[in-house]
Design an enzyme around this catalytic site. Structure first.
Site, mmCIF file in Angstrom:
data_model
loop_
_atom_site.group_PDB
_atom_site.id
_atom_site.type_symbol
_atom_site.label_atom_id
_atom_site.label_comp_id
_atom_site.label_asym_id
_atom_site.label_seq_id
_atom_site.Cartn_x
_atom_site.Cartn_y
_atom_site.Cartn_z
ATOM 1 N N LYS A 22 0.845 -1.209 0.000
ATOM 2 C CA LYS A 22 0.000 0.000 0.000
ATOM 3 C C LYS A 22 0.872 1.248 0.000
ATOM 4 O O LYS A 22 0.670 2.162 -0.796
ATOM 5 C CB LYS A 22 -0.891 0.012 1.250
ATOM 6 C CG LYS A 22 -1.473 1.381 1.567
ATOM 7 C CD LYS A 22 -2.275 1.404 2.859
ATOM 8 C CE LYS A 22 -1.501 1.645 4.112
ATOM 9 N NZ LYS A 22 -1.251 3.044 4.483
ATOM 10 N N ASN A 23 1.869 1.292 0.897
ATOM 11 C CA ASN A 23 2.682 2.499 1.026
ATOM 12 C C ASN A 23 3.693 2.645 -0.110
ATOM 13 O O ASN A 23 4.471 3.599 -0.129
ATOM 14 C CB ASN A 23 3.386 2.520 2.394
ATOM 15 C CG ASN A 23 2.377 2.724 3.517
ATOM 16 O OD1 ASN A 23 1.226 3.098 3.271
ATOM 17 N ND2 ASN A 23 2.800 2.473 4.749
ATOM 18 N N CYS A 118 -3.647 12.756 13.608
ATOM 19 C CA CYS A 118 -4.485 11.569 13.502
ATOM 20 C C CYS A 118 -4.274 10.700 14.732
ATOM 21 O O CYS A 118 -3.651 11.136 15.693
ATOM 22 C CB CYS A 118 -4.190 10.815 12.214
ATOM 23 S SG CYS A 118 -2.596 10.029 12.231
ATOM 24 N N ARG A 123 1.866 14.558 13.410
ATOM 25 C CA ARG A 123 2.284 14.397 12.022
ATOM 26 C C ARG A 123 2.325 15.710 11.228
ATOM 27 O O ARG A 123 1.575 15.898 10.261
ATOM 28 C CB ARG A 123 1.406 13.345 11.340
ATOM 29 C CG ARG A 123 1.379 12.051 12.122
ATOM 30 C CD ARG A 123 0.608 10.970 11.460
ATOM 31 N NE ARG A 123 1.284 10.405 10.317
ATOM 32 C CZ ARG A 123 0.755 9.474 9.527
ATOM 33 N NH1 ARG A 123 -0.438 9.009 9.779
ATOM 34 N NH2 ARG A 123 1.431 9.001 8.508
ATOM 35 N N ASP A 307 5.035 0.433 12.041
ATOM 36 C CA ASP A 307 3.774 -0.147 11.556
ATOM 37 C C ASP A 307 3.590 -1.601 11.982
ATOM 38 O O ASP A 307 2.547 -2.198 11.692
ATOM 39 C CB ASP A 307 3.685 -0.037 10.026
ATOM 40 C CG ASP A 307 3.602 1.406 9.558
ATOM 41 O OD1 ASP A 307 3.314 2.279 10.393
ATOM 42 O OD2 ASP A 307 3.829 1.651 8.360
ATOM 43 N N ARG A 399 -8.228 -0.238 4.732
ATOM 44 C CA ARG A 399 -7.259 0.713 4.152
ATOM 45 C C ARG A 399 -5.958 0.014 3.791
ATOM 46 O O ARG A 399 -5.237 0.473 2.911
ATOM 47 C CB ARG A 399 -6.957 1.828 5.163
ATOM 48 C CG ARG A 399 -8.129 2.736 5.463
ATOM 49 C CD ARG A 399 -7.697 3.872 6.381
ATOM 50 N NE ARG A 399 -6.362 4.298 6.023
ATOM 51 C CZ ARG A 399 -5.380 4.556 6.887
ATOM 52 N NH1 ARG A 399 -5.610 4.469 8.167
ATOM 53 N NH2 ARG A 399 -4.190 4.918 6.473
HETATM 54 C C1 EPZ Z 1 4.713 6.859 6.264
HETATM 55 O O1 EPZ Z 1 4.067 7.954 6.889
HETATM 56 C C2 EPZ Z 1 3.689 5.751 6.196
HETATM 57 N N1 EPZ Z 1 2.509 6.210 5.474
HETATM 58 C C3 EPZ Z 1 3.284 5.333 7.597
HETATM 59 O O2 EPZ Z 1 2.418 4.212 7.452
HETATM 60 C C4 EPZ Z 1 4.522 4.905 8.381
HETATM 61 O O3 EPZ Z 1 4.138 4.635 9.713
HETATM 62 C C5 EPZ Z 1 5.549 6.032 8.358
HETATM 63 O O4 EPZ Z 1 5.844 6.423 6.992
HETATM 64 C C6 EPZ Z 1 6.859 5.650 9.042
HETATM 65 O O5 EPZ Z 1 7.394 4.519 8.440
HETATM 66 C C7 EPZ Z 1 2.417 5.994 4.194
HETATM 67 O O6 EPZ Z 1 3.322 5.480 3.566
HETATM 68 C C8 EPZ Z 1 1.163 6.398 3.520
HETATM 69 P P1 EPZ Z 1 7.114 10.047 8.285
HETATM 70 P P2 EPZ Z 1 4.743 9.393 6.869
HETATM 71 O O7 EPZ Z 1 7.058 11.322 7.537
HETATM 72 O O8 EPZ Z 1 5.459 9.575 5.598
HETATM 73 C C9 EPZ Z 1 7.530 13.288 11.777
HETATM 74 C C10 EPZ Z 1 0.590 2.818 8.062
HETATM 75 O O9 EPZ Z 1 0.062 2.296 9.079
HETATM 76 N N2 EPZ Z 1 7.476 14.325 10.727
HETATM 77 O O10 EPZ Z 1 8.260 9.138 8.047
HETATM 78 O O11 EPZ Z 1 3.679 10.366 7.235
HETATM 79 C C11 EPZ Z 1 6.216 12.549 11.935
HETATM 80 O O12 EPZ Z 1 5.300 13.272 12.730
HETATM 81 C C12 EPZ Z 1 1.225 4.147 8.185
HETATM 82 O O13 EPZ Z 1 0.598 2.292 6.945
HETATM 83 C C13 EPZ Z 1 7.682 15.643 11.061
HETATM 84 O O14 EPZ Z 1 7.889 15.998 12.233
HETATM 85 O O15 EPZ Z 1 5.763 9.230 8.065
HETATM 86 C C14 EPZ Z 1 6.673 11.250 12.549
HETATM 87 O O16 EPZ Z 1 6.831 11.423 13.925
HETATM 88 C C15 EPZ Z 1 0.769 5.077 9.174
HETATM 89 N N3 EPZ Z 1 7.650 16.581 10.068
HETATM 90 C C16 EPZ Z 1 8.050 11.027 11.902
HETATM 91 O O17 EPZ Z 1 8.451 12.286 11.382
HETATM 92 C C17 EPZ Z 1 7.423 16.242 8.761
HETATM 93 O O18 EPZ Z 1 7.393 17.137 7.905
HETATM 94 C C18 EPZ Z 1 8.067 10.030 10.747
HETATM 95 O O19 EPZ Z 1 7.025 10.344 9.831
HETATM 96 C C19 EPZ Z 1 7.227 14.896 8.431
HETATM 97 C C20 EPZ Z 1 7.250 13.937 9.433
#
Ligand code: EPZ
Length: 431
Positions: A22-23, A118, A123, A307, A399
């Site tokens: 999915k991701n 969320c 996030r 995840d 999802r």
């Molecule tokens: C992706 O989310 C995945 N989503 C998530 O999958 C997964 O948990 C996550 O990566 C980590 O592996 C999809 O692929 C659609 P991040 P993403 O940006 O890209 C912080 C699932 O269950 N951050 O790597 O949103 C953030 O808050 C899910 O399939 C900032 O502070 O994750 C988090 O604490 C849910 N500022 C950390 O970084 C930013 O601009 C990592 O988030 C961006 C992120």
């Protein structure tokens, strides 16, 4: 709201095949917007609500997105009619922010609903914005939207991400493909889905090196074309079935699981005493008591994936001894724990740490899924709970897990789904 009902106690055995990630599919759909000529065909697209919503999102921009037989998704973005994403579609999925980088590069503008927090954390998207601004875009947040624009082409630059973010790496990469000159992303995310996206972009005509390492280099090109792609197998779906085998003390071959994508999970299962055998076509997991408690900490790839945290914690709650699980990626990813406690899980939390003491038997209960992976954890608990478990709000599971009920049933689980709550409750009484 749909419900899933499970009668616990079956040892899972057999083979289960995982879908495409999915991701991985979502960023490829976003990237297809970069193609000013030609079509993209994504093969083996999983049947998931997130994929449907994302296809609706690119359609709303004027792109064509057609589901075809055999899981094919045919996309064409030759003619985009707008660079503004409608609130109703954008708000359904945080990943809709991923269209921003592609739109900015292709049209010089994007306007996307600012994702809210969320059920797993706040996030923010500050690192996405940092990437766009480094490439010369102006970005503003107004009236609930994040909007970016640039006059002419974006300009390649060196971008250091303060947080190793998957989404910010993807968005910066997408924007940089059509920028003038060289972009270097430092502290880039190394997740397999980032590498898969780079491979797809490469077949579209982009020039990218280093995906899968901390530093990604992109030489901008003037245009990209559509290309065919098959996305990597879903490591989180695979990991969930591996844990399902372990928690039921079963013997399951997870076809399509790639060891290199799941090395941290394999290591932790082995530490717990589970047999994990990897071969070219998949991973076999066999478990029998006694098993050992283990500690783990979630981290960006190749660390233990956030995840799979909820699923692994659930497994550890059935293993003798005390395990410590620390979540470092998201600040609020223990929301499912109160529901697990209702099933007899013995766990205490303090901030981002959970201390789990193994119990001899979990018990079936009526519970509700708070998010996608939390739902998966409840299903795992239900597989070994004494008696019946009814899980509400299972739309979260749609999802990210294609045909979850069918796949678990094929492994021997006593599981059924009802899209009408009253009939699910009736089923339990009838059994
Ligand atoms: C992706 O989310 C995945 N989503 C998530 O999958 C997964 O948990 C996550 O990566 C980590 O592996 C999809 O692929 C659609 P991040 P993403 O940006 O890209 C912080 C699932 O269950 N951050 O790597 O949103 C953030 O808050 C899910 O399939 C900032 O502070 O994750 C988090 O604490 C849910 N500022 C950390 O970084 C930013 O601009 C990592 O988030 C961006 C992120």
């Amino acid at each position: 709201m749909a419900t899933i009902k499970i009668r616990g106690g079956q040892r899972l055995t057999g083979t289960v095949r995982v879908d495409s990630a999915k991701n991985g599919v979502l960023p490829v759909i976003a990237a297809s917007l970069l193609a000013s000529t030609g079509e993209t065909v994504i093969e083996d697209v999983p049947v998931l609500t997130d994929v449907d919503h994302f296809a609706d999102l690119v359609r709303s921009l004027g792109a064509r997105a057609e589901h075809q037989p055999n899981g094919r998704l045919r996309l064409c973005a030759e003619q985009l009619t707008t660079s503004t994403a409608p609130y109703e579609l954008g708000r359904k999925m945080r990943a809709s922010i991923w269209i921003a980088g592609a739109l900015l590069a292709r049209t010089g503008h994007f306007r996307v609903p600012l994702p809210g927090g969320c059920n797993i954390g706040e996030r923010p998207v500050d690192q996405h914005i940092k990437g766009f601004e480094a490439l010369g875009a102006t970005v503003v947040i107004e009236h609930g939207y994040v909007e970016g624009y640039v006059k002419g082409r974006l300009k390649g630059a060196r971008v250091y991400l303060d947080i190793c973010s998957v989404g910010a790496t993807i968005n910066t990469m997408l924007a940089a493909t059509l920028a003038e000159g060289t972009t270097i992303i430092d502290n880039a995310a190394k997740e397999p889905e980032v590498v898969d996206l780079a491979n797809y972009l490469h077949t579209m005509g982009a020039q990218i090196w280093g995906a899968g390492t901390d530093t990604i280099r992109i030489e901008g090109v003037t245009s990209l074309h559509g290309a065919d792609h098959t996305v990597i197998p879903d490591r989180i779906e695979a990991g969930t079935y591996m844990i399902a085998a372990a928690i039921t003390r079963g013997d399951v071959f997870v076809e399509g699981a790639i060891f290199n994508h799941l090395s941290s999970l394999c290591a932790k299962l082995r530490e717990a005493g589970v047999e994990v055998e990897d071969n070219i076509t998949g991973i076999r997991v066999r478990a029998k008591d006694p098993l050992r408690a283990v500690d783990l900490k979630t981290l960006p790839h190749p660390g233990f994936p956030t995840d799979l945290q909820a699923q692994m914690l659930t497994f550890l709650s059935t293993v003798e001894g005390v395990s410590i699980v620390t979540e470092t990626v998201f600040e609020n990813r223990f929301l499912y724990i109160p529901e697990l406690r209702r099933m007899g899980v013995d766990v205490k939390t303090e901030g981002r740490t959970a201390v789990v003491e193994g119990v001899a038997q979990l018990s079936g209960a009526e519970v509700a899924a708070t998010d996608l992976r939390a739902g998966a954890a409840l299903v795992l608990a239900g597989l070994v709970g004494d008696g019946d478990t009814i899980i509400r709000d299972v739309d979260h599971l749609d999802r990210g897990y294609g045909d979850l009920v069918g796949k678990l049933r094929s492994l021997g689980a006593h599981i059924s789904r009802s899209d009408d709550e009253t009939s699910a409750l009736h089923l339990v009484q009838a059994n």
